[in-house]
Design an enzyme around this catalytic site. Structure first.
Site, PDB file in Angstrom:
ATOM      1  N   ARG A  49       0.799  -1.233   0.000  1.00 36.28           N
ATOM      2  CA  ARG A  49       0.000   0.000   0.000  1.00 36.28           C
ATOM      3  C   ARG A  49       0.827   1.276   0.000  1.00 36.28           C
ATOM      4  NH1 ARG A  49      -5.347  -1.316   3.488  1.00 36.28           N
ATOM      5  NH2 ARG A  49      -5.920  -3.200   2.368  1.00 36.28           N
ATOM      6  N   ASP A  64     -13.575   9.105  13.203  1.00 34.01           N
ATOM      7  CA  ASP A  64     -12.608   8.172  12.597  1.00 34.01           C
ATOM      8  C   ASP A  64     -11.237   8.846  12.603  1.00 34.01           C
ATOM      9  OD1 ASP A  64     -13.310   5.518  10.673  1.00 34.01           O
ATOM     10  OD2 ASP A  64     -11.308   6.371  10.387  1.00 34.01           O
TER      11      ASP A  64
HETATM   12  C1  LIG Z   1     -13.558  -1.604   8.728  1.00 36.40           C
HETATM   13  S1  LIG Z   1     -13.965   0.073   9.120  1.00 36.40           S
HETATM   14  C2  LIG Z   1     -15.488  -0.189  10.029  1.00 36.40           C
HETATM   15  C3  LIG Z   1     -16.547   0.850   9.703  1.00 36.40           C
HETATM   16  C4  LIG Z   1     -17.891   0.632  10.406  1.00 36.40           C
HETATM   17  N1  LIG Z   1     -17.779   0.762  11.836  1.00 36.40           N
HETATM   18  C5  LIG Z   1     -18.477  -0.713  10.036  1.00 36.40           C
HETATM   19  O1  LIG Z   1     -18.560  -1.606  10.883  1.00 36.40           O
HETATM   20  O2  LIG Z   1     -18.862  -0.881   8.882  1.00 36.40           O
HETATM   21  C6  LIG Z   1     -12.810   0.423  10.428  1.00 36.40           C
HETATM   22  C7  LIG Z   1     -12.562   1.916  10.669  1.00 36.40           C
HETATM   23  O3  LIG Z   1     -11.850   2.073  11.895  1.00 36.40           O
HETATM   24  C8  LIG Z   1     -10.983   3.182  11.753  1.00 36.40           C
HETATM   25  N2  LIG Z   1      -9.933   3.130  12.783  1.00 36.40           N
HETATM   26  C9  LIG Z   1      -8.906   2.248  12.888  1.00 36.40           C
HETATM   27  N3  LIG Z   1      -8.135   2.567  13.943  1.00 36.40           N
HETATM   28  C10 LIG Z   1      -8.681   3.659  14.535  1.00 36.40           C
HETATM   29  C11 LIG Z   1      -8.320   4.473  15.653  1.00 36.40           C
HETATM   30  N4  LIG Z   1      -7.245   4.216  16.398  1.00 36.40           N
HETATM   31  N5  LIG Z   1      -9.118   5.528  15.957  1.00 36.40           N
HETATM   32  C12 LIG Z   1     -10.202   5.788  15.207  1.00 36.40           C
HETATM   33  N6  LIG Z   1     -10.598   5.079  14.130  1.00 36.40           N
HETATM   34  C13 LIG Z   1      -9.831   4.028  13.788  1.00 36.40           C
HETATM   35  C14 LIG Z   1     -10.468   3.035  10.327  1.00 36.40           C
HETATM   36  O4  LIG Z   1      -9.964   4.263   9.828  1.00 36.40           O
HETATM   37  C15 LIG Z   1     -11.721   2.548   9.583  1.00 36.40           C
HETATM   38  O5  LIG Z   1     -12.436   3.599   8.988  1.00 36.40           O
END
Ligand SMILES: C[S@@+](CC[C@H](N)C(=O)[O-])C[C@H]1O[C@@H](n2cnc3c(N)ncnc32)[C@H](O)[C@@H]1O
Length: 275
Positions: A37, A146
């Site tokens: 990536r 996020d």
């Molecule tokens: C797979 S998506 C899930 C989105 C939604 N909650 C769902 O279940 O469809 C995971 C999200 O978590 C965010 N994320 C990962 N680590 C994080 C952190 N330390 N603080 C805030 N957001 C985070 C990522 O940027 C991503 O947008």
């Protein structure tokens, strides 16, 4: 074809440590993913090693570089109506309970790790559907947070292609989306007005002036190790109302011995109170 620059063992260890300490994200098994990536970033900047990239990352005081890196390596996959059991539970159990018990007619919901907005907008549509036509005005606020700025931009734009709406019932599509005529749809003002977005790193302390009735943190903690996850759940506990709920992803494990949240059913926890 992009020439993939490899991480040396020490560069990889440094990067893993930096991201874990700052964001609670464990990249130990993501070496190939990072190399894949980040390839275009290194190429665009004409860098020939990760050491050069790490120098840029560590000396950047604006915070933009780490945001760029996290945008690249986190998985932002999400979709409308994901894990429908939560929305069914909201409609059939949680909302009737709040309606009966809450003296203040207000509801605060947090979508923590909201990605490009499909989750908070599904929440907003569920609430609109439940409360419309009922007596009394409810004050509803949904916060989406996020760390990925790219995702938050998409969430604020609230425009989705037709295929992204494939799980949305036709009646909701008609009511809650505006057809932009170019194969994409925008979430209606009526739904958007209750939803706000802002950046928040779940690995840093957070404070809210008022607690939440429901916290959704789904498919986010998969990135975190046990300690980070337990610490986060503990902090969620502190910002949940006494009758409030925590929803996690169905594939995520909550160690029940390490939390005061009570288990309600798979992927649903409650601070206290009988159902
Ligand atoms: C797979 S998506 C899930 C989105 C939604 N909650 C769902 O279940 O469809 C995971 C999200 O978590 C965010 N994320 C990962 N680590 C994080 C952190 N330390 N603080 C805030 N957001 C985070 C990522 O940027 C991503 O947008």
């Amino acid at each position: 074809m992009i020439n993939i620059i490899k991480l040396s063992d020490s560069e990889f260890a440094t990067l893993v440590d930096f991201v874990y300490k700052g964001y609670g994200i464990n990249l130990e098994k993501k070496r190939v993913l990072i190399e894949g990536r980040m390839a275009s970033t290194l190429r665009d900047r004409q860098l020939s090693s990760y050491s050069e990239y790490l120098d840029i990352l560590f000396s950047d005081k604006t915070g933009q570089e780490i945001i760029h890196f996290l945008n690249k390596i986190t998985t932002n996959h999400t979709f409308f109506m994901r894990e429908m059991e939560h929305f069914r539970f909201m409609k059939e159990t949680a909302l009737p309970l709040f309606e009966k018990n809450k003296r203040r007619k207000d509801l605060r919901i947090w979508s923590a790790g909201c990605s490009s907005g499909q989750e908070p907008y599904t929440i907003a549509m569920t609430l609109e559907d439940y409360f419309s036509g009922k007596s009394g005005m409810w004050n509803i606020s949904i916060l989406g947070t996020d760390i990925s700025m790219d995702s938050l931009e998409k969430a604020k734009r609230a425009e989705y292609s037709e295929d992204m709406l494939k799980d949305v019932p036709q009646a909701w599509k008609d009511k809650y989306f505006q057809d932009l005529g170019n194969g994409s749809y925008r979430v209606s003002d009526r739904i958007r007005r209750n939803v706000t977005f802002r950046p928040l790193n779940l690995n840093e302390d957070f404070f809210f002036p008022r607690p939440f009735d429901i916290i959704f943190c789904r498919n986010v903690m998969i990135y975190f190790d046990n300690i980070t996850r337990e610490r986060l759940i503990d902090r969620f506990y502190k910002v949940t109302t006494d009758e409030g709920f925590l929803f996690v992803g169905h594939s995520e494990v909550v160690n029940r011995r390490a939390t005061d949240f009570k288990y309600v059913m798979p992927a649903i926890y409650r601070k206290s109170g009988d159902q």
